[in-house]
Design an enzyme around this catalytic site. Structure first.
Site, mmCIF file in Angstrom:
data_model
loop_
_atom_site.group_PDB
_atom_site.id
_atom_site.type_symbol
_atom_site.label_atom_id
_atom_site.label_comp_id
_atom_site.label_asym_id
_atom_site.label_seq_id
_atom_site.Cartn_x
_atom_site.Cartn_y
_atom_site.Cartn_z
ATOM 1 N N GLY A 66 0.842 -1.197 0.000
ATOM 2 C CA GLY A 66 0.000 0.000 0.000
ATOM 3 C C GLY A 66 0.872 1.239 0.000
ATOM 4 N N GLY A 126 2.479 3.105 2.243
ATOM 5 C CA GLY A 126 3.762 3.162 2.949
ATOM 6 C C GLY A 126 4.848 2.389 2.213
ATOM 7 C CB THR A 149 -4.345 -1.199 1.248
ATOM 8 O OG1 THR A 149 -5.186 -0.668 2.286
ATOM 9 C CG2 THR A 149 -4.662 -0.397 0.000
ATOM 10 C CG ASP A 183 -6.820 0.337 5.525
ATOM 11 O OD1 ASP A 183 -7.496 -0.513 6.117
ATOM 12 O OD2 ASP A 183 -5.718 0.741 5.933
ATOM 13 N N GLY A 236 -9.661 0.434 8.554
ATOM 14 C CA GLY A 236 -9.701 1.388 7.448
ATOM 15 C C GLY A 236 -8.830 2.616 7.634
HETATM 16 O O1 F6P Z 1 -3.677 -0.731 6.781
HETATM 17 C C1 F6P Z 1 -4.264 -1.931 7.054
HETATM 18 C C2 F6P Z 1 -4.621 -2.024 8.492
HETATM 19 O O2 F6P Z 1 -5.228 -3.268 8.623
HETATM 20 C C3 F6P Z 1 -5.489 -0.880 9.045
HETATM 21 O O3 F6P Z 1 -6.816 -0.962 8.642
HETATM 22 C C4 F6P Z 1 -5.254 -1.016 10.516
HETATM 23 O O4 F6P Z 1 -5.453 0.180 11.184
HETATM 24 C C5 F6P Z 1 -3.821 -1.418 10.563
HETATM 25 O O5 F6P Z 1 -3.498 -2.015 9.339
HETATM 26 C C6 F6P Z 1 -3.479 -2.378 11.679
HETATM 27 O O6 F6P Z 1 -2.128 -2.755 11.568
HETATM 28 P P1 F6P Z 1 -1.308 -3.707 12.533
HETATM 29 O O7 F6P Z 1 -0.861 -4.849 11.673
HETATM 30 O O8 F6P Z 1 -0.151 -2.880 12.960
HETATM 31 O O9 F6P Z 1 -2.188 -4.130 13.643
#
Ligand code: F6P
Length: 352
Positions: free
Chosen positions: A109, A111, A132, A134, A177
């Site tokens: 995505g 980043g 992604t 999101d 999201g």
């Molecule tokens: O970007 C995808 C996502 O699933 C977001 O919707 C969520 O806020 C974040 O990643 C959670 O990431 P982690 O893997 O750090 O819990």
């Protein structure tokens, strides 16, 4: 040609489907060698680089497998640190050269694609593939993983609906999201949610309570509220909570809403946070198709030596766009999004 592929950022359903499509198309139609780089771009920072040659057998049977056989990481960019960033970029580039790769396909995505662009600017030919849940990455209308997340969330919200009705309760369901409401909006529409709260439209508690009272007057003593983790009340900031390991994440808005509703209306309410369920497991049919089409398109770009581009699905077509031709960043729902209108047109309250 020798091409590399890595998967970066939070995982999502469809990553293995794209690895499979890339490997099969590259080997079967172009006679290329394909190398899988492990743990996102980090695999290029290891000594020796964490990379392995992928065969047709390596990708057999993975079309519908969740996660990613290459592993992934969303711990932030190793290129960001002002002191070590440049050294890391140089290290990744020299490891890439030592592997003899002609280009790197980066599945990720916003980043991850920023890191990819830094490598591209440092001389490594890159092709981006958007993923992604999101769905907030600019160059595509639909990213890999989004449709499965919507499917999973909608199915869960429908289940909450029947128990809400049985107990005359308010069920508040928090979905992922980040700062974009795509999952909340689409899953909410697909599960007959009564209220959908989005990061793009700050909400007003009075409006929400009024909508639920109007339902009561019609004999509907229960309500289902879908709230995006990044949603916020008018005039307030989004809520964050710390994980068990101390890192801060968006979250807690569903608890706040349930509490406020109980205080203001006396209705009994319960909270469900779907969390990583939305990211795990098998990709949906549509994600398997999209991942396959993206993988094939990326290999075609590599064969044509059209580097520095990201594949995408725009206006009903598989296309690609140069990293330089779009604002490399996230997107959110536009206020004229036709699905927002569709939601309100069937009586869903958006808290405004
Ligand atoms: O970007 C995808 C996502 O699933 C977001 O919707 C969520 O806020 C974040 O990643 C959670 O990431 P982690 O893997 O750090 O819990």
């Amino acid at each position: 040609m020798k091409i590399g592929i890595c998967t970066g950022g939070g995982d999502c359903p469809g990553l293995n489907a794209v690895i499979r499509a890339v490997t099969r198309h590259a080997i079967l139609d172009y006679g290329m060698d394909v190398y899988g780089i492990e743990q996102s771009i980090n695999g290029l920072l290891c000594d020796p680089p964490a990379a392995r040659k992928l065969s047709l057998l390596d990708v057999a049977g993975i079309l519908d497998r969740g996660g990613t056989i290459l592993g992934t990481s969303n711990k932030g960019s190793p290129f960001k640190d002002p002191e070590t960033g440049e050294t890391s970029i140089a290290k990744a580039t020299s490891n890439w050269k030592s592997l003899g790769l002609d280009c790197l396909l980066v599945v990720g995505g916003d980043g991850t694609q920023r890191m990819a662009l830094q490598l591209h600017d440092a001389g490594m030919p890159i092709i981006g593939i958007p993923k992604t849940i999101d769905n907030d990455y600019q160059p595509t209308d639909i990213a890999i993983g989004f449709m499965t997340a919507v499917e999973v969330a909608a199915d869960s919200i429908l289940r909450l609906r029947s128990t809400a009705e049985a107990h005359s309760r308010v069920m508040v369901c928090e979905v992922m999201g980040r700062d974009a409401g795509f999952i909340a909006l689409h899953a909410g529409i697909a599960s007959a949610a009564n209220v959908i709260l989005l990061p793009e439209i700050p909400y007003d508690f009075d409006v929400i309570v009024k909508a639920m009272e109007a339902r009561k007057l019609r004999g509907r003593n229960f309500s289902v509220i879908v709230v995006a983790e990044g949603a916020r009340e008018i005039g307030r900031e989004p809520l964050f909570r710390s994980s068990a390991t101390g890192s801060m994440h968006l979250g807690g808005v569903a608890d706040e809403i349930a509490r406020q509703i109980h205080e203001r209306s006396g209705m009994d309410s319960r909270v469900t946070v779907l969390g990583h369920i939305q990211r795990g497991g098998a990709p949906s049919t549509l994600d398997r198709i999209l991942a396959t089409a993206f993988g094939v398109a990326a290999v075609d770009l590599a064969a044509a030596k059209k580097f520095g581009r990201v594949v995408g699905y725009k206006k009903g077509e598989i296309s690609s766009v140069a990293y330089t031709e779009f604002e490399n960043g996230t997107r959110s729902l536009k206020l004229d999004d036709p699905f927002l209108r569709a939601a309100e047109s069937v009586g869903i309250c958006l808290g405004r």
